[in-house]
Design a protein around this motif. Structure first.
Motif, PDB file in Angstrom:
ATOM      1  N   LEU A  70       4.026  47.111  -0.255  1.00 36.64           N
ATOM      2  CA  LEU A  70       3.908  45.961  -0.659  1.00 36.64           C
ATOM      3  C   LEU A  70       3.681  46.827  -2.054  1.00 36.64           C
ATOM      4  O   LEU A  70       3.751  46.011  -3.377  1.00 36.64           O
ATOM      5  CB  LEU A  70       3.304  44.976  -0.172  1.00 36.64           C
ATOM      6  CG  LEU A  70       4.625  44.445   0.795  1.00 36.64           C
ATOM      7  CD1 LEU A  70       4.516  43.596   2.013  1.00 36.64           C
ATOM      8  CD2 LEU A  70       6.314  44.382   0.763  1.00 36.64           C
ATOM      9  N   GLY A  71       2.533  46.464  -2.055  1.00 43.40           N
ATOM     10  CA  GLY A  71       0.972  46.971  -3.250  1.00 43.40           C
ATOM     11  C   GLY A  71       1.639  47.647  -4.426  1.00 43.40           C
ATOM     12  O   GLY A  71       1.569  47.418  -4.869  1.00 43.40           O
ATOM     13  N   ALA A  72       2.652  48.849  -3.689  1.00 41.35           N
ATOM     14  CA  ALA A  72       3.076  49.834  -4.736  1.00 41.35           C
ATOM     15  C   ALA A  72       4.297  48.998  -5.358  1.00 41.35           C
ATOM     16  O   ALA A  72       4.165  49.450  -6.741  1.00 41.35           O
ATOM     17  CB  ALA A  72       3.480  51.020  -3.650  1.00 41.35           C
ATOM     18  N   VAL A  73       5.085  48.801  -4.615  1.00 42.81           N
ATOM     19  CA  VAL A  73       6.443  47.771  -5.039  1.00 42.81           C
ATOM     20  C   VAL A  73       5.777  47.070  -6.304  1.00 42.81           C
ATOM     21  O   VAL A  73       6.026  47.230  -7.576  1.00 42.81           O
ATOM     22  CB  VAL A  73       6.683  46.883  -4.212  1.00 42.81           C
ATOM     23  CG1 VAL A  73       7.907  45.820  -5.257  1.00 42.81           C
ATOM     24  CG2 VAL A  73       7.555  48.140  -3.615  1.00 42.81           C
ATOM     25  N   GLY A  74       4.686  45.654  -6.374  1.00 44.02           N
ATOM     26  CA  GLY A  74       4.064  45.429  -6.988  1.00 44.02           C
ATOM     27  C   GLY A  74       3.324  46.112  -8.204  1.00 44.02           C
ATOM     28  O   GLY A  74       3.797  45.415  -9.186  1.00 44.02           O
TER      29      GLY A  74
END
Length: 59
Positions: free
Chosen positions: A49-53
Protein backbone atom coordinates in the motif's frame (compact mmCIF):
# COMPACT_ATOMS: atom_id res chain seq x y z
CA UNK A 1 -55.84 -39.24 2.28
CA UNK A 2 -56.78 -37.38 5.46
CA UNK A 3 -55.39 -40.23 7.51
CA UNK A 4 -51.99 -39.89 5.85
CA UNK A 5 -51.83 -36.18 6.63
CA UNK A 6 -52.91 -36.89 10.20
CA UNK A 7 -50.34 -39.69 10.64
CA UNK A 8 -47.37 -37.76 9.20
CA UNK A 9 -46.69 -35.61 12.29
CA UNK A 10 -47.00 -38.65 14.51
CA UNK A 11 -44.36 -40.48 12.46
CA UNK A 12 -41.86 -37.62 12.40
CA UNK A 13 -42.50 -36.26 15.91
CA UNK A 14 -40.18 -38.70 17.71
CA UNK A 15 -37.28 -37.72 15.44
CA UNK A 16 -37.67 -34.05 16.34
CA UNK A 17 -38.22 -34.72 20.03
CA UNK A 18 -35.08 -36.86 20.38
CA UNK A 19 -32.86 -34.63 18.24
CA UNK A 20 -29.79 -33.29 20.01
CA UNK A 21 -29.38 -29.59 20.55
CA UNK A 22 -26.83 -27.57 18.59
CA UNK A 23 -23.40 -27.45 20.22
CA UNK A 24 -21.51 -24.33 19.30
CA UNK A 25 -17.99 -25.00 18.03
CA UNK A 26 -15.17 -23.78 20.26
CA UNK A 27 -12.64 -21.76 18.28
CA UNK A 28 -9.07 -23.04 18.45
CA UNK A 29 -6.23 -20.72 19.32
CA UNK A 30 -3.74 -19.73 16.64
CA UNK A 31 -0.36 -21.42 16.55
CA UNK A 32 2.87 -19.43 16.67
CA UNK A 33 3.56 -20.32 13.03
CA UNK A 34 0.16 -18.98 11.92
CA UNK A 35 0.73 -15.76 13.87
CA UNK A 36 4.16 -15.33 12.24
CA UNK A 37 2.75 -15.74 8.72
CA UNK A 38 -0.14 -13.39 9.47
CA UNK A 39 2.34 -10.79 10.75
CA UNK A 40 4.50 -11.21 7.65
CA UNK A 41 1.46 -10.90 5.36
CA UNK A 42 0.35 -7.77 7.23
CA UNK A 43 3.75 -6.14 6.79
CA UNK A 44 3.76 -7.07 3.10
CA UNK A 45 0.32 -5.55 2.61
CA UNK A 46 1.35 -2.33 4.38
CA UNK A 47 4.50 -2.14 2.22
CA UNK A 48 2.49 -2.72 -0.96
CA UNK A 49 0.00 0.00 0.00
CA UNK A 50 2.89 2.37 0.73
CA UNK A 51 4.49 1.57 -2.64
CA UNK A 52 1.22 2.18 -4.48
CA UNK A 53 0.74 5.48 -2.64
CA UNK A 54 4.26 6.54 -3.49
CA UNK A 55 3.86 5.62 -7.18
CA UNK A 56 0.54 7.41 -7.46
CA UNK A 57 1.84 10.57 -5.79
CA UNK A 58 4.72 10.75 -8.32
CA UNK A 59 2.28 11.08 -11.21
Amino acid sequence: MKRIFFAMPLVFLPATVWATSFDRPIPQSQSATAEFWFFLASLTLIAALGAVGWLVSKR
